[in-house]
Structure formats: structure tokens, C-alpha cells
Write an enzyme that holds these catalytic residues in place. Structure first.
Site, short mmCIF file in Angstrom:
data_model
loop_
_atom_site.label_atom_id
_atom_site.label_comp_id
_atom_site.label_asym_id
_atom_site.label_seq_id
_atom_site.Cartn_x
_atom_site.Cartn_y
_atom_site.Cartn_z
N ARG A 102 -2.00 -12.32 -36.42
CA ARG A 102 -1.09 -13.31 -36.98
C ARG A 102 -0.23 -12.71 -38.08
NH1 ARG A 102 -4.71 -18.62 -38.05
NH2 ARG A 102 -3.67 -18.49 -40.09
N ARG A 125 -3.16 -17.60 -49.67
CA ARG A 125 -3.73 -18.73 -48.93
C ARG A 125 -5.03 -19.20 -49.58
NH1 ARG A 125 -3.82 -15.85 -43.29
NH2 ARG A 125 -5.23 -17.53 -42.70
N ARG A 183 -5.03 -31.14 -46.10
CA ARG A 183 -5.17 -29.99 -46.99
C ARG A 183 -4.71 -30.31 -48.41
NH1 ARG A 183 -4.84 -25.57 -43.02
NH2 ARG A 183 -4.93 -23.58 -44.06
N LYS A 190 -13.29 -21.87 -39.22
CA LYS A 190 -12.96 -23.21 -38.71
C LYS A 190 -12.58 -23.16 -37.22
CE LYS A 190 -9.71 -23.79 -41.84
NZ LYS A 190 -9.82 -22.51 -42.57
N ARG A 229 -9.02 -10.04 -37.84
CA ARG A 229 -8.92 -11.04 -36.77
C ARG A 229 -7.83 -10.66 -35.75
NH1 ARG A 229 -7.98 -17.09 -38.32
NH2 ARG A 229 -6.38 -16.14 -39.62
P1 AP5 Z 1 -11.45 -18.12 -37.83
O1 AP5 Z 1 -12.42 -18.97 -37.08
O2 AP5 Z 1 -10.16 -17.77 -37.17
O3 AP5 Z 1 -11.23 -18.72 -39.30
P2 AP5 Z 1 -10.43 -20.00 -39.78
O4 AP5 Z 1 -11.24 -20.66 -40.83
O5 AP5 Z 1 -9.99 -20.83 -38.61
O6 AP5 Z 1 -9.21 -19.24 -40.47
P3 AP5 Z 1 -7.65 -19.49 -40.48
O7 AP5 Z 1 -7.05 -18.25 -41.03
O8 AP5 Z 1 -7.14 -19.95 -39.14
O9 AP5 Z 1 -7.55 -20.65 -41.48
P4 AP5 Z 1 -6.35 -21.07 -42.29
O10 AP5 Z 1 -6.84 -22.37 -42.79
O11 AP5 Z 1 -5.87 -20.13 -43.31
O12 AP5 Z 1 -5.17 -21.09 -41.19
P5 AP5 Z 1 -4.34 -22.27 -40.53
O13 AP5 Z 1 -3.87 -21.80 -39.22
O14 AP5 Z 1 -5.02 -23.58 -40.65
O15 AP5 Z 1 -12.22 -16.77 -38.23
C1 AP5 Z 1 -11.55 -15.73 -38.94
C2 AP5 Z 1 -12.10 -14.36 -38.45
O16 AP5 Z 1 -13.47 -14.24 -38.83
C3 AP5 Z 1 -12.06 -14.18 -36.92
O17 AP5 Z 1 -11.73 -12.86 -36.63
C4 AP5 Z 1 -13.48 -14.51 -36.47
O18 AP5 Z 1 -13.82 -13.78 -35.32
C5 AP5 Z 1 -14.32 -14.08 -37.69
N1 AP5 Z 1 -15.48 -14.95 -37.92
C6 AP5 Z 1 -15.54 -16.30 -37.82
N2 AP5 Z 1 -16.76 -16.76 -38.14
C7 AP5 Z 1 -17.50 -15.66 -38.48
C8 AP5 Z 1 -18.86 -15.48 -38.93
N3 AP5 Z 1 -19.69 -16.52 -39.09
N4 AP5 Z 1 -19.26 -14.21 -39.19
C9 AP5 Z 1 -18.42 -13.15 -39.03
N5 AP5 Z 1 -17.14 -13.26 -38.61
C10 AP5 Z 1 -16.68 -14.50 -38.34
O19 AP5 Z 1 -3.09 -22.35 -41.54
C11 AP5 Z 1 -2.12 -21.32 -41.60
C12 AP5 Z 1 -0.98 -21.76 -42.49
O20 AP5 Z 1 -0.34 -22.94 -41.93
C13 AP5 Z 1 -1.33 -22.17 -43.92
O21 AP5 Z 1 -1.42 -21.04 -44.77
C14 AP5 Z 1 -0.16 -23.09 -44.28
O22 AP5 Z 1 0.99 -22.37 -44.58
C15 AP5 Z 1 0.08 -23.83 -42.96
N6 AP5 Z 1 -0.69 -25.07 -42.86
C16 AP5 Z 1 -1.65 -25.35 -41.92
N7 AP5 Z 1 -2.13 -26.58 -42.10
C17 AP5 Z 1 -1.50 -27.10 -43.18
C18 AP5 Z 1 -1.59 -28.34 -43.87
N8 AP5 Z 1 -2.44 -29.31 -43.48
N9 AP5 Z 1 -0.80 -28.51 -44.95
C19 AP5 Z 1 0.08 -27.58 -45.34
N10 AP5 Z 1 0.21 -26.37 -44.75
C20 AP5 Z 1 -0.57 -26.13 -43.66
#
Ligand code: AP5
Length: 211
Positions: free
Chosen positions: A154, A165, A82, A8, A121
Site C-alpha cells: 500500500r 497514522r 474513527r 483488523k 504487509r
Molecule cells: P492487517 O490485518 O492488515 O492490519 P489492520 O489493522 O487492518 O491495518 P491497516 O493498516 O489496514 O489499518 P488502518 O486502520 O491504518 O488502515 P485503513 O485501511 O483502515 O495486518 C497488518 C500486517 O500484520 C499484515 O501484514 C498481517 O499479515 C500482519 N498481522 C496481522 N495480525 C498479525 C498477528 N497477530 N501477528 C503477526 N502479524 C500479524 O485506513 C487507511 C487510511 O484511510 C487512514 O490512514 C485514513 O487516511 C483513511 N481512513 C480510513 N477510515 C477512515 C475513517 N473512518 N475516518 C477517516 N479516515 C479514514
């Protein structure tokens, strides 16, 4: 939308570059709150480090404030909504702003790939630029290409937390996709996140531009 590590944030960087939208990532907003040293930030960090979701009331208040503050231009929401309750709250906010939701983009990826991506990552603490130790390495190991800062991992990118997660995504976030399907009002774009980042981007961009 999409499970942790589906790409994402990686795709959001590219979409912002191509379409000039404002990118609002709930995870980034919560991590910035943590970095500010506030009590709220400490509470958020304690929840995030377990892999559980932050309570809806906190999320909705913070995201509504961030959305309303964006003046003009398109908006790209990443990681929000979410839960179905968050989806309903977002509808209310957007209705008040007279701003329709154009599309929901869902990036899919297999569980094992997710664990591999997330544990590898690394990101730049200042710019947020995302790397992967194998798939998208920086030019110099551990160093950001643009500003030369040391890359960081992270706190919630450990395998056991990633599995939590993933469970939260399946139990609480996948129903949001059904919620949008049932409304029938929004374009749903599902892309295969197991392809290269360039192919994923191509699929999203062409679906967004299609009539
Ligand atoms: P990356 O692009 O960083 O993936 P991502 O989908 O953004 O992953 P996140 O871990 O950021 O998502 P998340 O939803 O768990 O975290 P968030 O911060 O929202 O890519 C990942 C890796 O893969 C990178 O190294 C990249 O280089 C590689 N990659 C990417 N695309 C690739 C491809 N096509 N091929 C190969 N490699 C690739 O949430 C974190 C926490 O915050 C949650 O757990 C929760 O506690 C809280 N939170 C956030 N939002 C909410 C909400 N709305 N409600 C409640 N809690 C929330």
C-alpha cells in the site's frame, strides 16, 4: 477498532468466514474509490498518503451509503467510526435502520510491532488477501496463493506515514472507545493483538459468542 496494523483486516477475513457477516472496511472503500480514477478518489488518496484522517463529512456520507446498501445479515465495520463525530453519525444511521450495535472489538498492539507489521504487509490487489513477508508469507514470494497475482504494498505503508497514522489513532480514534464505554449500551471486547492470528481470532470469537 485498533491501531494501524493491529490485525483488523486479518481478523475480519476470519470473522466473515465463521459468522458470515458483510465486511465493510472504510479504508478498502476509499482505496476502491481511488482505483476508480474519480476526482474524489484522487482527493482521498492524497490525504491517506499523509497518514491523516479523511474529513468526517466525507467519511460519514460514504459509510452511511455503504451501510444502508447492505441487505440483511450481520455487519462488520472495520476502520469506522474513527472519530467521536463519526460514532455519533453511526448511531443515527443505525437508529434509523432499527439495527443495534452488538459489540465493539478493540485489537491492541505495541507501536514497534505495528511498524514492523505494516512495512512487511503485502496484499493481493484483486482479492484483498493480506500477507506479511515474514509472519504470513505466501507460498511463492510476492505471489498470491489463490489466484497467482503479484502482491502489492500500500502507498501509505511507509514508516513515516505509519507513525502519522498511529498518532491519528491515539489522538482522534482512542476517544471513540471512551465514547462507547460511556454509553454503557454496547459490549466492549478488548483483545491482545500481539498474540498469533489464531489466538487473536479465538479470543474474539469466544467473546462474541459469550452471553
Ligand atoms: P492487517 O490485518 O492488515 O492490519 P489492520 O489493522 O487492518 O491495518 P491497516 O493498516 O489496514 O489499518 P488502518 O486502520 O491504518 O488502515 P485503513 O485501511 O483502515 O495486518 C497488518 C500486517 O500484520 C499484515 O501484514 C498481517 O499479515 C500482519 N498481522 C496481522 N495480525 C498479525 C498477528 N497477530 N501477528 C503477526 N502479524 C500479524 O485506513 C487507511 C487510511 O484511510 C487512514 O490512514 C485514513 O487516511 C483513511 N481512513 C480510513 N477510515 C477512515 C475513517 N473512518 N475516518 C477517516 N479516515 C479514514
Amino acid at each position: 477498532m485498533g491501531p494501524p496494523g493491529a490485525g483488523k483486516g486479518t481478523q475480519a477475513e476470519r470473522l466473515v468466514e465463521k459468522f458470515g457477516m458483510v465486511h465493510l472496511s472504510s479504508g478498502d472503500i476509499f482505496r476502491a474509490e481511488k482505483a476508480s480514477g474519480s476526482q474524489l478518489g484522487e482527493k482521498l488518496a492524497a490525504i491517506m498518503e499523509t497518514g491523516a484522517l479523511v474529513p468526517d463529512d466525507v467519511v460519514v456520507e460514504m459509510m452511511a451509503k455503504a451501510i444502508v446498501a447492505v441487505k440483511g445479515g450481520g455487519l462488520l465495520l472495520d476502520g469506522f467510526p474513527r472519530t467521536v463525530a463519526q460514532g455519533e453519525a453511526l448511531d443515527e444511521t443505525l437508529t434509523k435502520m432499527d439495527t443495534p450495535l452488538d459489540a465493539v472489538v478493540i485489537i491492541t498492539a505495541a507501536d514497534d510491532e505495528i511498524v514492523e507489521r505494516i512495512t512487511g504487509r503485502r496484499s493481493c490487489p484483486s482479492t484483498g488477501k493480506i500477507y506479511h513477508v515474514k509472519n504470513m508469507p505466501p507460498k511463492v514470494d510476492g505471489i498470491d496463493d489463490a489466484i497467482g497475482e503479484s502482491l502489492v504494498q500500500r502507498d501509505d505503508d511507509k514508516e513515516d506515514v505509519v507513525r502519522q497514522r498511529l498518532a491519528a489513532y491515539k489522538n482522534q480514534t482512542q476517544p471513540v472507545i471512551e465514547y462507547y464505554r460511556e454509553t454503557g449500551k454496547v459490549k466492549i471486547i478488548e483483545v491482545d493483538g500481539m498474540q498469533s492470528p489464531d489466538c487473536v481470532f479465538g479470543d474474539i470469537a469466544s467473546a462474541l459468542q459469550a452471553e
